[in-house]
Design a protein around this motif. Structure first.
Motif, mmCIF file in Angstrom:
data_model
loop_
_atom_site.group_PDB
_atom_site.id
_atom_site.type_symbol
_atom_site.label_atom_id
_atom_site.label_comp_id
_atom_site.label_asym_id
_atom_site.label_seq_id
_atom_site.Cartn_x
_atom_site.Cartn_y
_atom_site.Cartn_z
ATOM 1 N N PRO A 35 -0.439 1.805 -9.772
ATOM 2 C CA PRO A 35 0.371 2.687 -8.923
ATOM 3 C C PRO A 35 -0.473 3.492 -7.928
ATOM 4 O O PRO A 35 -0.045 3.697 -6.788
ATOM 5 C CB PRO A 35 1.070 3.591 -9.935
ATOM 6 C CG PRO A 35 1.181 2.754 -11.170
ATOM 7 C CD PRO A 35 -0.103 1.968 -11.204
ATOM 8 N N GLY A 36 -1.656 3.930 -8.349
ATOM 9 C CA GLY A 36 -2.503 4.701 -7.445
ATOM 10 C C GLY A 36 -2.954 3.893 -6.240
ATOM 11 O O GLY A 36 -2.924 4.376 -5.101
ATOM 12 N N VAL A 37 -3.367 2.657 -6.486
ATOM 13 C CA VAL A 37 -3.766 1.780 -5.379
ATOM 14 C C VAL A 37 -2.559 1.445 -4.513
ATOM 15 O O VAL A 37 -2.650 1.407 -3.282
ATOM 16 C CB VAL A 37 -4.433 0.502 -5.922
ATOM 17 C CG1 VAL A 37 -4.539 -0.573 -4.836
ATOM 18 C CG2 VAL A 37 -5.827 0.821 -6.454
ATOM 19 N N GLY A 38 -1.409 1.217 -5.153
ATOM 20 C CA GLY A 38 -0.205 0.943 -4.388
ATOM 21 C C GLY A 38 0.159 2.096 -3.473
ATOM 22 O O GLY A 38 0.483 1.893 -2.289
ATOM 23 N N ALA A 39 0.086 3.316 -3.996
ATOM 24 C CA ALA A 39 0.425 4.489 -3.198
ATOM 25 C C ALA A 39 -0.524 4.656 -2.022
ATOM 26 O O ALA A 39 -0.101 4.993 -0.907
ATOM 27 C CB ALA A 39 0.419 5.737 -4.075
ATOM 28 N N GLN A 40 -1.809 4.417 -2.247
ATOM 29 C CA GLN A 40 -2.766 4.516 -1.142
ATOM 30 C C GLN A 40 -2.500 3.447 -0.089
ATOM 31 O O GLN A 40 -2.633 3.690 1.110
ATOM 32 C CB GLN A 40 -4.197 4.422 -1.658
ATOM 33 C CG GLN A 40 -4.644 5.656 -2.408
ATOM 34 C CD GLN A 40 -6.140 5.888 -2.328
ATOM 35 O OE1 GLN A 40 -6.888 5.125 -1.738
ATOM 36 N NE2 GLN A 40 -6.598 6.970 -2.931
ATOM 37 N N SER A 41 -2.116 2.251 -0.549
ATOM 38 C CA SER A 41 -1.794 1.183 0.394
ATOM 39 C C SER A 41 -0.585 1.568 1.245
ATOM 40 O O SER A 41 -0.541 1.290 2.453
ATOM 41 C CB SER A 41 -1.511 -0.118 -0.362
ATOM 42 O OG SER A 41 -2.642 -0.528 -1.120
ATOM 43 N N ALA A 42 0.401 2.209 0.627
ATOM 44 C CA ALA A 42 1.583 2.658 1.369
ATOM 45 C C ALA A 42 1.216 3.701 2.407
ATOM 46 O O ALA A 42 1.766 3.711 3.524
ATOM 47 C CB ALA A 42 2.631 3.208 0.402
ATOM 48 N N ILE A 43 0.289 4.580 2.070
ATOM 49 C CA ILE A 43 -0.167 5.587 3.033
ATOM 50 C C ILE A 43 -0.807 4.912 4.242
ATOM 51 O O ILE A 43 -0.588 5.312 5.396
ATOM 52 C CB ILE A 43 -1.180 6.550 2.368
ATOM 53 C CG1 ILE A 43 -0.461 7.519 1.439
ATOM 54 C CG2 ILE A 43 -1.987 7.309 3.408
ATOM 55 C CD1 ILE A 43 0.401 8.539 2.155
ATOM 56 N N VAL A 44 -1.589 3.860 3.991
ATOM 57 C CA VAL A 44 -2.260 3.147 5.091
ATOM 58 C C VAL A 44 -1.227 2.503 6.010
ATOM 59 O O VAL A 44 -1.313 2.627 7.240
ATOM 60 C CB VAL A 44 -3.232 2.089 4.543
ATOM 61 C CG1 VAL A 44 -3.740 1.176 5.666
ATOM 62 C CG2 VAL A 44 -4.417 2.768 3.865
ATOM 63 N N THR A 45 -0.240 1.808 5.441
ATOM 64 C CA THR A 45 0.753 1.163 6.304
ATOM 65 C C THR A 45 1.606 2.188 7.045
ATOM 66 O O THR A 45 1.981 1.976 8.199
ATOM 67 C CB THR A 45 1.661 0.211 5.502
ATOM 68 O OG1 THR A 45 2.314 0.925 4.441
ATOM 69 C CG2 THR A 45 0.858 -0.944 4.918
ATOM 70 N N ALA A 46 1.880 3.317 6.388
ATOM 71 C CA ALA A 46 2.657 4.368 7.058
ATOM 72 C C ALA A 46 1.859 4.983 8.199
ATOM 73 O O ALA A 46 2.383 5.179 9.308
ATOM 74 C CB ALA A 46 3.061 5.438 6.045
ATOM 75 N N LEU B 187 3.363 -1.909 0.065
ATOM 76 C CA LEU B 187 3.041 -1.983 1.487
ATOM 77 C C LEU B 187 4.275 -1.704 2.345
ATOM 78 O O LEU B 187 4.210 -0.965 3.330
ATOM 79 C CB LEU B 187 2.468 -3.362 1.818
ATOM 80 C CG LEU B 187 1.085 -3.683 1.228
ATOM 81 C CD1 LEU B 187 0.813 -5.183 1.310
ATOM 82 C CD2 LEU B 187 -0.013 -2.902 1.937
ATOM 83 N N LEU B 188 5.404 -2.287 1.947
ATOM 84 C CA LEU B 188 6.645 -2.067 2.691
ATOM 85 C C LEU B 188 7.231 -0.682 2.441
ATOM 86 O O LEU B 188 7.992 -0.177 3.272
ATOM 87 C CB LEU B 188 7.662 -3.143 2.319
ATOM 88 C CG LEU B 188 7.320 -4.556 2.803
ATOM 89 C CD1 LEU B 188 8.324 -5.560 2.249
ATOM 90 C CD2 LEU B 188 7.276 -4.620 4.325
ATOM 91 N N HIS B 189 6.870 -0.072 1.322
ATOM 92 C CA HIS B 189 7.315 1.300 1.058
ATOM 93 C C HIS B 189 6.802 2.238 2.150
ATOM 94 O O HIS B 189 7.496 3.175 2.558
ATOM 95 C CB HIS B 189 6.792 1.738 -0.314
ATOM 96 C CG HIS B 189 7.252 3.097 -0.744
ATOM 97 N ND1 HIS B 189 8.582 3.409 -0.949
ATOM 98 C CD2 HIS B 189 6.553 4.248 -1.018
ATOM 99 C CE1 HIS B 189 8.685 4.676 -1.330
ATOM 100 N NE2 HIS B 189 7.483 5.206 -1.357
ATOM 101 N N GLY B 190 5.596 1.968 2.631
ATOM 102 C CA GLY B 190 5.032 2.782 3.700
ATOM 103 C C GLY B 190 5.491 2.364 5.084
ATOM 104 O O GLY B 190 5.462 3.170 6.019
#
Length: 211
Positions: free
Chosen positions: A38-49, A70-73
């Motif tokens: 989840p932590g890596v996923g959340a950081q990935s979402a921040i990058v795409t956002a 990725l799409l969450h962001g």
């Protein structure tokens, strides 16, 4: 428990995973398709956002967890995802449908990344995530840097390899490959590199535009 361990545990437990991603994670674990944390996923979402990403490609679909993050962001982005396991791609399709991701926002490619990537267009993606065969990570990152547009970002989870990268005694091929990747990207003028220790580790590479 050391202070650093306590901080890492607190950081892990702070992440609140959306329900649709949590369900996809459970399915991934049942399939044996190890999802990003989840932590890596959340950081990935921040990058795409932050990138306001419109085009994203991931190498290694798993069961859709990383793609959903990725799409969450960037919910309006188009995600291209590559995997050699039809079962994993099928699970990802189900996860995207359950999350009500429009079919037009996803493109699934079945095949080995080593064979698919050379056919992909240069500088076509805002964000590239690489989570496939760790034995070929350096080759895949080279492709990822080619696929990313100038100013785009390449994400590489699992670069700490379960803590082995930090242990000088560990000298297996995969560990040495991750070490080489980290050393080369930190000193390369072609990218701005940052290593996050969240979860299993996340290497972030921003492609420096050429003058």
């Amino acid at each position: 428990m050391s202070e650093l361990d306590a901080v890492a545990r607190f950081a892990r437990e702070t992440v609140v995973e959306p329900d649709h991603i949590a369900r996809a994670r459970q399915h991934a674990l049942e399939l044996g398709a190890a999802p990003v944390s989840p932590g890596v996923g959340a950081q990935s979402a921040i990058v795409t956002a932050a990138a306001a990403a419109r085009t994203i490609i991931e190498i290694g679909t798993g069961a859709g967890v990383s793609g959903l993050w990725l799409l969450h962001g960037a919910p309006d982005a188009v995600l291209t995802t590559i995997d050699s396991e039809p079962e994993h791609l099928s699970a990802a399709r189900e996860a995207f449908q359950a999350a009500r991701v429009p079919a037009a926002r996803t493109r699934f490619i079945t095949g080995r990344a080593a064979e698919v990537l050379p056919r992909m267009n240069d500088a076509a993606y805002d964000v590239v995530l690489i989570d496939a065969d760790p034995g070929r990570v350096i080759d895949y990152v080279a492709h990822g840097l080619r696929l990313a547009r100038p100013g785009g970002t390449v994400l590489v989870p699992r670069v700490l390899h379960g803590g082995r990268v930090a242990d000088p005694v560990q000298r297996d091929g995969i560990t040495r490959g991750y070490r080489s990747l980290l050393q080369e990207t930190q000193s390369s003028p072609a990218v701005i590199a940052a290593l996050s220790t969240v979860g299993e580790g996340l290497l972030q590479l921003n492609v420096v535009p050429r003058p």
